[in-house]
Design a protein around this motif. Structure first.
Motif, PDB file in Angstrom:
ATOM      1  N   ARG A  16       0.817  -1.224   0.000  1.00 27.55           N
ATOM      2  CA  ARG A  16       0.000   0.000   0.000  1.00 27.55           C
ATOM      3  C   ARG A  16       0.846   1.269   0.000  1.00 27.55           C
ATOM      4  N   SER A  57       2.296   1.428  -4.338  1.00 28.38           N
ATOM      5  CA  SER A  57       1.416   1.413  -5.510  1.00 28.38           C
ATOM      6  C   SER A  57       1.581   2.684  -6.337  1.00 28.38           C
ATOM      7  N   THR A 100      -7.660   1.253   0.038  1.00 26.09           N
ATOM      8  CA  THR A 100      -7.298   0.536  -1.183  1.00 26.09           C
ATOM      9  C   THR A 100      -6.859  -0.889  -0.887  1.00 26.09           C
ATOM     10  N   ASN A 115      -9.878  -3.696  -6.078  1.00 32.20           N
ATOM     11  CA  ASN A 115      -8.445  -3.476  -6.250  1.00 32.20           C
ATOM     12  C   ASN A 115      -7.662  -4.767  -6.075  1.00 32.20           C
ATOM     13  N   SER A 117      -8.886   2.457  -7.127  1.00 26.74           N
ATOM     14  CA  SER A 117      -8.191   2.662  -5.855  1.00 26.74           C
ATOM     15  C   SER A 117      -8.939   3.762  -5.114  1.00 26.74           C
TER      16      SER A 117
END
Length: 435
Positions: A138, A141, A310, A316, A323
């Motif tokens: 996370r 990304s 997300t 996702n 997102s």
């Protein structure tokens, strides 16, 4: 000379606070571009939300590791900044550690501040490693590429510098060290200055003191350009959050009126309605930030970019383009762009042939959402990306008739057959004859 220092301090403090006030004014102006929505109901529940979620960090600790680390930084920064009051008074009036008359209580406070400063330094180091070494998904990304990723690191560096200056300031204050009360951590740093003459040590102490307060003012003004606005906005955001049960969607007032008119046997659909020639035709849904309500725009400014939304989004996780974090970041970026447009045109927005829909957020992202509310549940400050997604979907369907083919087929079946399936109502029970 002392008076010059006091005057200089007041000037720096005034400039820092004035720039921050100007930023607050811009944020307020931009948020007020949104449609009005009433969030004044159930004040007791709203205060409880703010106390538990914004102040108590109750949703942060659902993920224990990052939650506890964040709690240390949050509480440490909150408590240590009590010391800022002493610095401001000393700076204005030329005093030195004006609260030291409190004796044991002062020693306890400063000692606590020093311990918290060390804990913050350790925690910030762990945060930096998590972001830059461990490659947690996370934090790596693509929606964080560029400024967002750098911004997160800048804040960590800010915190390291400010806490280090605080400890250096205390360690180089020999009068404070001689009292040997409250210098729980700085006493181990002080020996580094023993070989210096008193004038040099005094210069080091004063330099650290000045840089500490200037650093805090710079940090305060950097918040406007940073995701760390949530330090301030988490409180109003949790207070004004939607109190309805998750999954309950609001109805468009204009559509509700039309449906009630259709269902009222005594209503005359051809009756003349009062017309306001200056009224702007209402839009179904949202295509740009001005079509969203002010709470949704407050949400955008409050987004912490932590990525919890997300990382929990099923769309996702299955490789879809959606997102929820990017939805909020795009909304904020577009709102800032609109704000700059207004600033450049003397308080008036000049159409720029751009919009939130398509230029920032694509229909593909919107239709990937399953409306499961996972993002809303996970957000540590009660942000709702789903509300923005649904308003933009409404625009696509009701203004542009641009729903996906599968959805159009379903709505056609409901209209013709009274059900989502392509079977005539007379044929619905044919399955029972097949057994």
């Amino acid at each position: 000379m002392a008076y010059i220092d006091n005057i200089l301090f007041v000037l720096i403090l005034f400039v820092g606070v004035a720039f921050f006030a100007r930023s607050v004014q811009k944020i307020s102006r931009n948020i007020k571009l949104g449609r009005d929505v009433n969030r004044s109901d159930n004040a007791s529940a709203r205060w409880k939300n703010m106390a538990m979620i914004a102040l108590g960090q109750s949703k942060m600790v659902k993920r224990p590791i990052s939650g506890v680390l964040h709690l240390i930084v949050y509480l440490g920064f909150l408590i240590i900044n009590i010391e800022l009051l002493e610095i401001i008074i000393d700076g204005i009036f030329g005093t030195h550690r004006i609260f030291s008359f409190l004796g044991t209580a002062y020693s306890f406070l400063i000692g606590s501040f020093e311990v918290l400063a060390v804990l913050i330094l350790l925690t910030v180091t762990i945060f930096w490693v998590r972001r830059n070494v461990l490659n947690i998904k996370r934090f790596t990304s693509s929606d964080l590429n560029g400024k967002p990723r750098n911004d997160a690191n800048y804040i960590l560096y800010f915190e390291v510098v400010i806490m280090s200056l605080f400890l250096t300031m205390n360690a180089a204050d020999f009068k404070f060290q001689i009292e040997n009360s409250g210098n729980i951590v700085s006493q181990f740093i002080a020996p580094l200055f023993y070989s210096f003459d008193l004038t040099t040590v005094n210069i080091i102490e004063r330099t650290a003191w000045w840089l500490h307060i200037i650093g805090i003012l710079v940090f305060l003004n950097y918040l406007y350009f940073s995701k760390h606005l949530h330090i301030l906005l988490a409180f109003p955001n949790t207070y004004f959050a939607d109190l309805n049960a998750q999954g309950k969607f609001d109805n468009l007032e204009s559509v509700t009126k039309e449906v009630k008119l259709m269902m009222d046997p005594n209503a005359d659909p051809f009756a003349a309605q009062p017309v306001d020639e200056n009224a702007v035709p209402s839009k179904f849904g949202a295509s740009d930030v001005q079509d969203l309500n002010w709470v949704q725009l407050l949400n955008a400014y409050t987004c912490t970019e932590c990525g919890r939304c997300t990382s929990s989004c099923p769309a996702n996780q299955t490789g879809k383009k959606l997102s929820p974090r990017k939805i909020m970041m795009d909304t904020r970026d577009r709102l800032e762009e609109v704000g700059r447009n207004i600033d450049a045109n003397k308080g008036v927005f000049v159409p720029d042939n751009k919009s939130l829909l398509n230029d920032y957020i694509t229909p593909e992202e919107l239709w990937a959402c399953t409306s499961c509310n996972a993002c809303v549940e996970e957000c540590p400050v009660n942000i709702s990306p789903l509300s923005i997604i649904m308003d933009m979907r409404r625009y696509l369907v009701m203004e542009q008739s641009a729903a996906p083919q599968s959805l159009n087929a379903m709505m056609t079946n409901i209209e013709n057959n009274g059900a989502p399936w392509p079977y005539n109502q007379m044929d619905r029970l044919n399955w029972k004859d097949e057994n």
